[in-house]
Design a protein around this motif. Structure first.
Motif, mmCIF file in Angstrom:
data_model
loop_
_atom_site.group_PDB
_atom_site.id
_atom_site.type_symbol
_atom_site.label_atom_id
_atom_site.label_comp_id
_atom_site.label_asym_id
_atom_site.label_seq_id
_atom_site.Cartn_x
_atom_site.Cartn_y
_atom_site.Cartn_z
ATOM 1 N N THR A 50 0.802 -1.232 0.000
ATOM 2 C CA THR A 50 0.000 0.000 0.000
ATOM 3 C C THR A 50 0.830 1.275 0.000
ATOM 4 N N TYR A 51 2.129 1.181 0.164
ATOM 5 C CA TYR A 51 2.941 2.383 0.301
ATOM 6 C C TYR A 51 2.887 3.325 -0.907
ATOM 7 N N PRO A 52 2.929 2.824 -2.136
ATOM 8 C CA PRO A 52 2.830 3.768 -3.258
ATOM 9 C C PRO A 52 1.573 4.636 -3.185
ATOM 10 N N TYR A 53 0.467 4.059 -2.774
ATOM 11 C CA TYR A 53 -0.767 4.829 -2.646
ATOM 12 C C TYR A 53 -0.642 5.866 -1.527
ATOM 13 N N ILE A 54 -0.051 5.473 -0.406
ATOM 14 C CA ILE A 54 0.148 6.395 0.712
ATOM 15 C C ILE A 54 1.031 7.561 0.268
ATOM 16 N N LEU A 55 2.128 7.250 -0.410
ATOM 17 C CA LEU A 55 3.031 8.281 -0.905
ATOM 18 C C LEU A 55 2.312 9.200 -1.892
ATOM 19 N N GLY A 63 0.734 18.912 -2.781
ATOM 20 C CA GLY A 63 0.907 19.560 -4.071
ATOM 21 C C GLY A 63 2.222 19.194 -4.722
ATOM 22 N N LEU A 64 3.084 18.448 -4.026
ATOM 23 C CA LEU A 64 4.373 18.048 -4.568
ATOM 24 C C LEU A 64 4.200 16.753 -5.334
ATOM 25 N N CYS A 65 4.440 16.788 -6.632
ATOM 26 C CA CYS A 65 4.223 15.608 -7.461
ATOM 27 C C CYS A 65 5.505 14.863 -7.772
ATOM 28 N N THR A 66 6.628 15.551 -7.843
ATOM 29 C CA THR A 66 7.886 14.889 -8.169
ATOM 30 C C THR A 66 8.996 15.435 -7.294
ATOM 31 N N ALA A 67 10.131 14.760 -7.343
ATOM 32 C CA ALA A 67 11.295 15.219 -6.604
ATOM 33 C C ALA A 67 11.792 16.555 -7.153
ATOM 34 N N SER A 68 11.481 16.858 -8.420
ATOM 35 C CA SER A 68 11.915 18.123 -9.025
ATOM 36 C C SER A 68 11.134 19.306 -8.477
ATOM 37 N N GLY A 69 10.056 19.052 -7.740
ATOM 38 C CA GLY A 69 9.308 20.113 -7.100
ATOM 39 C C GLY A 69 8.157 20.661 -7.903
ATOM 40 N N GLN A 71 4.652 21.489 -8.933
ATOM 41 C CA GLN A 71 3.415 21.532 -8.162
ATOM 42 C C GLN A 71 2.244 21.688 -9.119
ATOM 43 N N GLN A 72 1.482 20.640 -9.256
ATOM 44 C CA GLN A 72 0.321 20.646 -10.132
ATOM 45 C C GLN A 72 -0.725 19.731 -9.531
ATOM 46 N N ASP A 73 -1.982 20.041 -9.819
ATOM 47 C CA ASP A 73 -3.041 19.121 -9.433
ATOM 48 C C ASP A 73 -3.002 17.940 -10.386
ATOM 49 N N ARG A 74 -2.977 16.747 -9.855
ATOM 50 C CA ARG A 74 -2.904 15.551 -10.691
ATOM 51 C C ARG A 74 -3.737 14.436 -10.078
ATOM 52 N N SER A 75 -4.223 13.589 -10.936
ATOM 53 C CA SER A 75 -4.880 12.387 -10.443
ATOM 54 C C SER A 75 -3.797 11.466 -9.906
ATOM 55 N N ILE A 76 -4.198 10.501 -9.117
ATOM 56 C CA ILE A 76 -3.217 9.587 -8.520
ATOM 57 C C ILE A 76 -2.490 8.786 -9.597
ATOM 58 N N LEU A 77 -3.188 8.398 -10.666
ATOM 59 C CA LEU A 77 -2.532 7.642 -11.739
ATOM 60 C C LEU A 77 -1.523 8.500 -12.491
ATOM 61 N N ARG A 78 -1.867 9.755 -12.750
ATOM 62 C CA ARG A 78 -0.904 10.660 -13.404
ATOM 63 C C ARG A 78 0.285 10.906 -12.494
ATOM 64 N N LEU A 79 0.024 11.025 -11.210
ATOM 65 C CA LEU A 79 1.103 11.228 -10.255
ATOM 66 C C LEU A 79 2.048 10.022 -10.268
ATOM 67 N N LEU A 89 10.913 3.445 -10.791
ATOM 68 C CA LEU A 89 9.970 2.660 -9.995
ATOM 69 C C LEU A 89 10.269 2.774 -8.501
ATOM 70 N N SER A 90 11.536 2.892 -8.178
ATOM 71 C CA SER A 90 11.904 3.005 -6.755
ATOM 72 C C SER A 90 11.362 4.289 -6.125
ATOM 73 N N GLY A 91 11.024 5.280 -6.939
ATOM 74 C CA GLY A 91 10.447 6.514 -6.421
ATOM 75 C C GLY A 91 9.125 6.300 -5.721
ATOM 76 N N LEU A 92 8.395 5.264 -6.126
ATOM 77 C CA LEU A 92 7.119 4.951 -5.481
ATOM 78 C C LEU A 92 7.313 4.416 -4.063
ATOM 79 N N TYR A 93 8.542 4.002 -3.759
ATOM 80 C CA TYR A 93 8.822 3.429 -2.440
ATOM 81 C C TYR A 93 9.788 4.289 -1.621
ATOM 82 N N ARG A 94 10.014 5.528 -2.061
ATOM 83 C CA ARG A 94 10.889 6.446 -1.328
ATOM 84 C C ARG A 94 10.280 6.708 0.054
ATOM 85 N N GLY A 95 11.046 6.421 1.100
ATOM 86 C CA GLY A 95 10.557 6.627 2.462
ATOM 87 C C GLY A 95 9.896 5.402 3.075
#
Length: 114
Positions: A50-55, A63-69, A71-79, A89-95
């Motif tokens: 479940t962590y990718p969904y939590i993240l 409002g933070l969508c990527t590590a680059s900073g 800020q846009q409104d996005r759906s969870i799938l676009r995010l 892929l490892s970005g989904l498990y950061r933290g």
């Protein structure tokens, strides 16, 4: 996120039944340490699932969508797509490790003392 505890309990029950059957075949019974380990394993599995969904939820709310900073409104799938594209892929498990460190200990103790 209510699905995480549901997965934890489902995995815990399945593992408890399997280990219990294994131990009964050898005339042994489960002790507190078995419950502790099974609770820890169950929570690791649930948190990893479940962590990718939590993240994603956290990033959406902040409002933070990527590590680059960006800020846009996005759906969870676009995010998810943006994270995978920019961070891999490892970005989904950061933290995940700090999250598991806290959550697993609490869950394992709960099942051990139950």
């Amino acid at each position: 996120l209510s699905v995480n505890p549901a997965i934890s309990f489902l995995v815990y029950e399945a593992l408890r039944d399997a280990v219990g059957t294994f131990l009964r075949a050898r005339n042994r019974s489960m002790n507190a340490m078995h419950h502790f380990v099974l609770g820890a394993v169950a929570k690791c599995i649930a948190s990893t699932a479940t962590y990718p969904y939590i993240l994603g939820k956290i990033r959406q709310q902040s409002g933070l969508c990527t590590a680059s900073g960006k800020q846009q409104d996005r759906s969870i799938l676009r995010l998810f797509s943006e994270v995978v594209k920019t961070e891999g892929l490892s970005g989904l498990y950061r933290g995940l490790l700090p999250h598991i460190s806290k959550a697993v200990l609490i869950q394992a103790l709960t099942f051990m003392l139950k």
